[in-house]
Design a protein around this motif. Structure first.
Motif, PDB file in Angstrom:
ATOM      1  N   CYS A 114       0.752  -1.261  -0.209  1.00 51.12           N
ATOM      2  CA  CYS A 114       0.094  -0.021   0.169  1.00 51.12           C
ATOM      3  C   CYS A 114       0.977   1.259  -0.086  1.00 51.12           C
ATOM      4  O   CYS A 114       1.885   1.310   0.895  1.00 51.12           O
ATOM      5  CB  CYS A 114      -0.906   0.001   1.213  1.00 51.12           C
ATOM      6  SG  CYS A 114      -2.040   1.194   1.480  1.00 51.12           S
ATOM      7  N   VAL A 174      -2.828  -0.346  -7.643  1.00 50.02           N
ATOM      8  CA  VAL A 174      -3.828  -1.204  -7.154  1.00 50.02           C
ATOM      9  C   VAL A 174      -3.543  -2.558  -7.048  1.00 50.02           C
ATOM     10  O   VAL A 174      -3.501  -3.163  -8.290  1.00 50.02           O
ATOM     11  CB  VAL A 174      -5.280  -0.810  -7.558  1.00 50.02           C
ATOM     12  CG1 VAL A 174      -6.408  -1.504  -6.639  1.00 50.02           C
ATOM     13  CG2 VAL A 174      -5.358   0.818  -7.442  1.00 50.02           C
ATOM     14  N   HIS A 175      -3.166  -3.209  -5.949  1.00 49.47           N
ATOM     15  CA  HIS A 175      -3.188  -4.585  -5.961  1.00 49.47           C
ATOM     16  C   HIS A 175      -4.599  -5.110  -5.923  1.00 49.47           C
ATOM     17  O   HIS A 175      -5.207  -5.091  -4.998  1.00 49.47           O
ATOM     18  CB  HIS A 175      -2.456  -5.017  -4.490  1.00 49.47           C
ATOM     19  CG  HIS A 175      -2.057  -6.381  -4.534  1.00 49.47           C
ATOM     20  ND1 HIS A 175      -1.745  -7.182  -3.498  1.00 49.47           N
ATOM     21  CD2 HIS A 175      -2.388  -7.676  -5.337  1.00 49.47           C
ATOM     22  CE1 HIS A 175      -1.534  -8.401  -3.571  1.00 49.47           C
ATOM     23  NE2 HIS A 175      -1.758  -8.792  -4.875  1.00 49.47           N
ATOM     24  N   GLU A 219      -6.217  -4.255  -2.441  1.00 50.39           N
ATOM     25  CA  GLU A 219      -6.259  -2.883  -2.242  1.00 50.39           C
ATOM     26  C   GLU A 219      -7.339  -2.422  -2.988  1.00 50.39           C
ATOM     27  O   GLU A 219      -7.851  -2.799  -4.155  1.00 50.39           O
ATOM     28  CB  GLU A 219      -5.086  -2.100  -2.617  1.00 50.39           C
ATOM     29  CG  GLU A 219      -3.763  -2.545  -1.821  1.00 50.39           C
ATOM     30  CD  GLU A 219      -2.401  -1.676  -2.340  1.00 50.39           C
ATOM     31  OE1 GLU A 219      -1.549  -1.577  -1.764  1.00 50.39           O
ATOM     32  OE2 GLU A 219      -2.666  -1.469  -3.811  1.00 50.39           O
ATOM     33  N   CYS A 225      -7.817   1.127  -3.519  1.00 53.09           N
ATOM     34  CA  CYS A 225      -7.171   2.291  -4.229  1.00 53.09           C
ATOM     35  C   CYS A 225      -5.596   2.059  -3.695  1.00 53.09           C
ATOM     36  O   CYS A 225      -5.487   1.459  -2.847  1.00 53.09           O
ATOM     37  CB  CYS A 225      -7.849   3.404  -3.872  1.00 53.09           C
ATOM     38  SG  CYS A 225      -8.127   3.516  -1.868  1.00 53.09           S
ATOM     39  N   ASP A 226      -4.761   3.135  -4.318  1.00 48.41           N
ATOM     40  CA  ASP A 226      -3.541   3.405  -3.830  1.00 48.41           C
ATOM     41  C   ASP A 226      -3.259   4.743  -4.668  1.00 48.41           C
ATOM     42  O   ASP A 226      -2.948   4.722  -5.755  1.00 48.41           O
ATOM     43  CB  ASP A 226      -2.562   2.044  -4.358  1.00 48.41           C
ATOM     44  CG  ASP A 226      -1.281   2.221  -3.659  1.00 48.41           C
ATOM     45  OD1 ASP A 226      -0.957   3.293  -3.533  1.00 48.41           O
ATOM     46  OD2 ASP A 226      -0.936   1.231  -3.372  1.00 48.41           O
ATOM     47  N   CYS A 228      -8.968   8.292  -0.569  1.00 44.67           N
ATOM     48  CA  CYS A 228      -8.199   6.594  -0.319  1.00 44.67           C
ATOM     49  C   CYS A 228      -7.462   6.895   0.951  1.00 44.67           C
ATOM     50  O   CYS A 228      -6.233   7.744   0.989  1.00 44.67           O
ATOM     51  CB  CYS A 228      -7.371   6.572  -1.597  1.00 44.67           C
ATOM     52  SG  CYS A 228      -6.527   4.847  -1.714  1.00 44.67           S
ATOM     53  N   ALA A 285      -4.679   3.047   4.444  1.00 45.06           N
ATOM     54  CA  ALA A 285      -4.680   1.563   4.251  1.00 45.06           C
ATOM     55  C   ALA A 285      -5.372   1.287   2.999  1.00 45.06           C
ATOM     56  O   ALA A 285      -5.682  -0.038   2.812  1.00 45.06           O
ATOM     57  CB  ALA A 285      -5.518   1.160   5.412  1.00 45.06           C
ATOM     58  N   CYS A 286      -5.246   2.152   1.947  1.00 44.70           N
ATOM     59  CA  CYS A 286      -5.845   1.649   0.526  1.00 44.70           C
ATOM     60  C   CYS A 286      -7.265   1.174   0.728  1.00 44.70           C
ATOM     61  O   CYS A 286      -7.334   0.302  -0.204  1.00 44.70           O
ATOM     62  CB  CYS A 286      -4.660   0.799   0.052  1.00 44.70           C
ATOM     63  SG  CYS A 286      -3.242   1.552  -0.532  1.00 44.70           S
TER      64      CYS A 286
END
Length: 292
Positions: free
Chosen positions: A101, A106-107, A111, A113-114, A124, A127-128
């Motif tokens: 994060c 974005v994973h 996640e 968001c990032d 966002c 903590a994403c």
């Protein structure tokens, strides 16, 4: 030159073999022939004047055929945290670094968001986790909503007409024997905000602790609406212990009643303002809509 000398020279020339570009063929003891020009060895002179023989192929084959390690070769090389041999930026390995994060990518599935910053209030969080939008509908509806699904449809239509992103994510804050916000909604650890960005709660736990940060009194259009709202819930989002819901939100019979909240308040009144007298089902009211 005398005639005798000329005759001797002619005889010598006739006896000598003619010069030719053809290779000289020799026979070994077994009668097999060989061609001297087929040799792959080359002779060069050394600095001391002697000769040295080299294999021509080994001199020219300077490329070993190996490739230097690189990100994406599927092997964990020095300086790499991972190498999954693909260019999918949404998985756990991004440019041969483990996804975290704050890396701006974005994973997927991990996640929401990032945005690669530590600003907790920009949609966002750190903590994403993305913000969830909430609104009160600008329109009023009769109590025969078509059940919980019909109420959800009205929220999604309102969100779509207002141009909100992902309108299909919205559900009505409403309860019946078929379900309640507690059983039907995603319980986010992120913020719940009005369409204006004003926070209503910092998380689901904060949302359901009995008090809101600001009233849920702004419509999908950004206009102020302080009115009654169909609910039939507790502040915790569970079905009211004495439920009244117009026969599962399918009836307008004045002989039935419903429980409602009031959008002007931040205490538990936001979900139940009917302790004295529930309202008959023949009337109209608004809906609270929450993004999932």
């Amino acid at each position: 030159m005398s005639h005798a000398h000329r005759g001797l020279l002619a005889a010598l020339l006739i006896a000598l073999p003619a010069c030719s570009d053809e290779p000289v063929t020799t026979s070994d003891s077994h009668g097999e022939t060989s061609d001297d020009t087929t040799s792959v060895d080359a002779t060069t002179s050394t600095t001391d004047g002697s000769s040295e023989t080299h294999d021509a192929l080994s001199e020219s084959d300077t490329d070993t055929g190996t490739v230097a390690p690189y990100c994406g070769d599927g092997a964990l090389d020095d300086g790499e945290e991972c190498d999954d041999a693909n260019n999918n930026s949404g998985d756990n390995c991004v440019d041969c670094r483990l996804a975290v994060c704050g890396d701006g990518v974005v994973h997927e599935g991990v996640e929401e968001c990032d945005d690669a910053n530590d600003d907790d209030d920009d949609g966002c969080d750190v903590a994403c986790v993305r913000d969830r939008i909430v609104f009160i509908t600008s329109d009023e509806f009769p109590s025969d909503l078509g059940g919980l699904d019909g109420a959800d449809d009205r929220c999604q239509t309102a969100a779509a007409d207002a141009g909100l992103a992902s309108p299909y994510r919205f559900r009505a804050w409403l309860a019946s024997q078929d379900g309640s916000p507690d059983t039907r909604m995603h319980k986010s650890t992120g913020h719940y905000v009005l369409v204006t960005g004003l926070p209503v709660a910092q998380s689901w736990d904060d949302l359901t602790d009995g008090t809101l940060e600001n009233p849920l009194n702004v419509t999908e259009l950004g206009t102020l609406e302080e009115s009654t709202v169909f609910t039939n819930t507790t502040p915790q989002g569970t079905l009211h212990p004495d439920p009244l819901d117009c026969d599962g939100w399918t009836s307008q019979s004045g002989e039935l009643s419903y429980r409602f909240g009031a959008s002007a308040f931040t205490d538990e009144t936001w979900v139940h303002d009917d302790m004295a007298s529930p309202s008959p089902c023949g009337g109209t009211s608004h809906l609270y809509c929450f993004e999932g």
